[in-house]
Design an enzyme around this catalytic site. Sequence first.
Site, PDB file in Angstrom:
ATOM      1  CG  ASP A 222      36.425 -30.281 -29.236  1.00 14.62           C
ATOM      2  OD1 ASP A 222      35.815 -29.041 -29.655  1.00 14.62           O
ATOM      3  OD2 ASP A 222      35.762 -30.584 -28.293  1.00 14.62           O
ATOM      4  CG  HIS A 364      28.615 -27.550 -32.514  1.00 13.99           C
ATOM      5  ND1 HIS A 364      27.982 -27.166 -31.355  1.00 13.99           N
ATOM      6  CD2 HIS A 364      30.110 -27.513 -32.100  1.00 13.99           C
ATOM      7  CE1 HIS A 364      29.000 -27.163 -30.351  1.00 13.99           C
ATOM      8  NE2 HIS A 364      30.363 -27.477 -30.908  1.00 13.99           N
TER       9      HIS A 364
END
Length: 516
Positions: A222, A364
């Site tokens: 991330d 996403h």
Amino acid sequence: MKLFSLSILISLVVHSTLAAHEIKRQTSSDSDLLINPPGFPKLPSATTGQRIAPGLNLNDIQGDVLIGMRKKKELFFFFSIKDAAKFKSKLGSDIHSLITNTNQILPGSKNIPHTAVNIAFSKTGLDALNITDNLQDDNFNIGQFKNATDLGDAGTGNWVPAFKGTNIHGVFLLAANRTQFIDSKLADIQQILGDSITENYRLSGAARPGNEEGHEHFGYLDGVSNPAVQGFDDGTRPQPPAIAPGRFIVGASGDTVANRPAWATGGSFLVFRQLQQKVPEFNKFVEDHPLNVPGLSQQENTDLFGARLIGRWKSGAPIDLAPLRDDPALGADSQRNNNFTYDHPEIPGFDVKSNQTLCPYSAHLRKTRPRATLGAETGPGDDHHIIRAGIPYGPEVTRAESASNKSSTNPSLERGLAFVAYQSNIDTAFKFIQHSWIDNAQFPSPIAGITGNTTGVDPIIGRNAGTVTDAPRVITGTDPLNTNKSFTLNSEFVISRGGEYFFSPPISALSGKLAA
Ligand SMILES: *[C@@H]1O[C@H](CO)[C@@H](O)[C@H](O)[C@H]1NC(C)=O
Ligand SMILES: *[C@@H]1O[C@H](CO)[C@@H](O)[C@H](O)[C@H]1NC(C)=O
Ligand SMILES: *[C@@H]1O[C@H](CO)[C@@H](O)[C@H](O)[C@H]1NC(C)=O
Ligand SMILES: *[C@@H]1O[C@H](CO)[C@@H](O)[C@H](O)[C@H]1NC(C)=O
Ligand SMILES: *[C@@H]1O[C@H](CO)[C@@H](O)[C@H](O)[C@H]1NC(C)=O
Ligand SMILES: *[C@@H]1O[C@H](CO)[C@@H](O)[C@H](O)[C@H]1NC(C)=O
Ligand SMILES: *[C@@H]1O[C@H](CO)[C@@H](O)[C@H](O)[C@H]1NC(C)=O
Ligand SMILES: CC(=O)N[C@H]1CO[C@H](CO)[C@@H](O)[C@@H]1O
């Protein structure tokens, strides 16, 4: 006698050498408070003075704003101001000098603190300090609570009580390598401020352990999609184009908002959101939806489904470049893991506006930064970018949770992301991305070939605004063999527990305007 004193002497020498060594370790390696997992872009090194871009004074910009999701441990300490006069006086005399600037924590700094400290204020916090200048940001001015449904939240029923309303005046962000360092620095701060503040709430984050360092709780690397910032990053990353610093830093070149007070130059708006992640439930959903791509094993088809919800594999490799299997070497290479636009001129006849075989429009990653889907990104002047600087919170999934496919309801086992985003304009950055892209089932559209269908909301953090928690969400594009096929998600894997909007002032304002 002589021998005896010699041995004492030797032992003294040995001991003092060890002691010096211990001290050295404490001040250099043990104070290293940033993670640096494979795949993260390199940080620029510390400089003296100004960077190229006007307004980008790294000695005045608070340390958290530009560096991204890299803290080892971080505490968010939310407070209310009870005695403005005392608070102002302590801010100017003692707190100001504890605040860490950007240069201090960059590689090569000789001045890395054991605990980095940043501070930010909500609108009601500035009001409490009698700072009435308009920072020209409507979202900041009304606070996150009032328009929560604009963010897709199902009301504020799931919100942490402290975030309901406008009672939070500010937040201290404390980051370190060890929680003991954070605890002791917080104790110092509380000692200094005494009864001029009260605690509303605290949330403690930490990078995940071992090889999961840098990965969020669902397991995906991330923070590697953060934009490069002109004048800050070294410019060696090939893609995507760097963004003007003023999109993140108030008053820097590229800040298009007029009439801000001069003292705010060098500041940034901090969006905080506590996003709970239901990890066992997400894992089960992925496990229950293996794709049918020929030549892949069942496990590979399962992993592919998960990767197509996110847009990256767990290693960080983008599926746009690694469409069938994870490619850990690609994920670990910061020169390559962001070097894509979703367009493929090298494939004859490829149309970025209708072909989602390589990456679904609903993924996403693509929802939050569509890159060439909307036309080539031109770089500095592009809107709708944020710098994400959050950190995972909560423990690893327990055996019992994993065996039952259910997150525990024990509050101490809640886990998720302490989401932090910096920008100079909340409306065109965080708010726009959440409202107009993530939660917009029609975005991007129209997509040729899926007429009558919608892309769907972002399967990870998207919601159909105004609906109740766990209202069914439909997405398309996830099956590469038939991108028309729709999937229905009957539960949410990420629950908003609320948050607040803050302004992270330039450090000069802490002893200047805000203390006066
Ligand atoms: C502190 O940092 C050092 C050097 O980066 C590292 O070896 C050590 O494990 C860290 N300690 C903790 C508790 O994270
Ligand atoms: C607030 O600031 C204004 C000037 O900016 C000043 O006139 C006023 O007295 C201040 N009020 C308080 C309560 O400090
Ligand atoms: C808050 O919500 C109201 C009602 O939807 C809307 O009119 C207003 O523009 C919103 N404010 C901001 C700052 O987005
Ligand atoms: C980035 O991608 C382009 C093609 O899209 C390629 O020409 C270039 O070599 C890549 N850069 C790196 C560092 O891999
Ligand atoms: C879409 O892209 C894929 C992958 O490159 C390609 O195989 C396919 O032919 C393209 N589809 C169309 C309709 O062009
Ligand atoms: C958990 O989910 C997996 C995948 O669907 C399933 O095989 C397993 O039986 C489930 N376990 C329980 C206790 O429901
Ligand atoms: C999806 O549906 C559209 C419209 O019915 C059709 O033209 C297209 O060929 C379909 N695509 C696939 C991959 O089945
Ligand atoms: C969810 C949805 O509306 N799916 C439709 C997408 O388009 C194809 C082809 O037109 C239909 O068969 C699906 O029902």
